[in-house]
Write an enzyme that holds these catalytic residues in place. Sequence first.
Site, PDB file in Angstrom:
ATOM      1  N   SER A 159      -5.282  12.901 -29.384  1.00 23.49           N
ATOM      2  CA  SER A 159      -4.540  13.180 -28.156  1.00 23.49           C
ATOM      3  C   SER A 159      -4.589  11.959 -27.262  1.00 23.49           C
ATOM      4  CB  SER A 159      -5.155  14.380 -27.417  1.00 23.49           C
ATOM      5  OG  SER A 159      -4.620  14.505 -26.112  1.00 23.49           O
ATOM      6  N   TYR A 172     -12.027  19.630 -24.320  1.00 21.89           N
ATOM      7  CA  TYR A 172     -10.898  19.211 -25.142  1.00 21.89           C
ATOM      8  C   TYR A 172     -10.788  17.689 -25.194  1.00 21.89           C
ATOM      9  CZ  TYR A 172      -6.139  19.090 -27.027  1.00 21.89           C
ATOM     10  OH  TYR A 172      -5.027  18.841 -27.804  1.00 21.89           O
TER      11      TYR A 172
END
Length: 275
Positions: A159, A172
């Site tokens: 990400s 996350y």
Amino acid sequence: MSKVVVLTGAGGVLCSTLAKALAKQGHKIAVLDLKIEAAEQVAKEIEAEGGTAIGVIANVLENESLEAAKSKINEALGSVDILVNGAGGNHPLGTTSNPFLQEGDLSSSVEGFKTFFDLDPKGIEFVFNLNFIGTLLPTQVFAKDMVGKKGCSILNISSMNAFTPLTKIPAYSGAKAAVSNFTQWLAVHFSKVGIRVNALAPGFFLTDQNRTLLTNTDGSLTQRGQQIIDQTPMGRYGEPEDLISTTLYLCDDASSFVTGVVIPIDGGFSAYSGV
């Protein structure tokens, strides 16, 4: 040349798009998902377009489930050549309510309000397991087919917040940073046995997981959604199709000397300082 491609989390919006794109290249596709209905639906859509695919249930956190999936894939399609580790996600228990801690937050009586000090270790563990262990275990199972063969590769999904962490989601962000680091580690570790390992680092794409966080019921942007667009130089969210060309490149022999890279596909988000 047709290859056998395994994609985890492929019942979702992003990886189902990648599965269909790889199928159009003539590859045989194994669509893995925890929800068998979703996996089989994607496989049916691929076959309806003339491709070859099977839907297989698999839990990326359970070795036994992955081994069972591998047996089905080997029997139906053959030895695995490419693995796309697409399973991942976040959890509310690993998320703070506010981006910045204020002194008054410690005495908040709002139901469900969470500061950094309220984060649930179980929620954080879930996020780390899903993203990191959920990448490690499938690699352990499916990469065995690739050792010593030519044209094999692994594509992980990191990400853009692995480069600079986003506010509110420490679990996350940390988990995706681990995926990026693991990608580089694996690339080195597998370099002598013919397996390349790379990763995509998507920016903001509207999915079932984040749609209510970024958009209102009328389709307008939430405050956080608008903040994201303001920080994205290209001024829009990504479309699933935006991931296709880089995926095809990294899975193709055209990138035969490319390994250990993490490529942001984020409209410039990770490059922008905000000034």
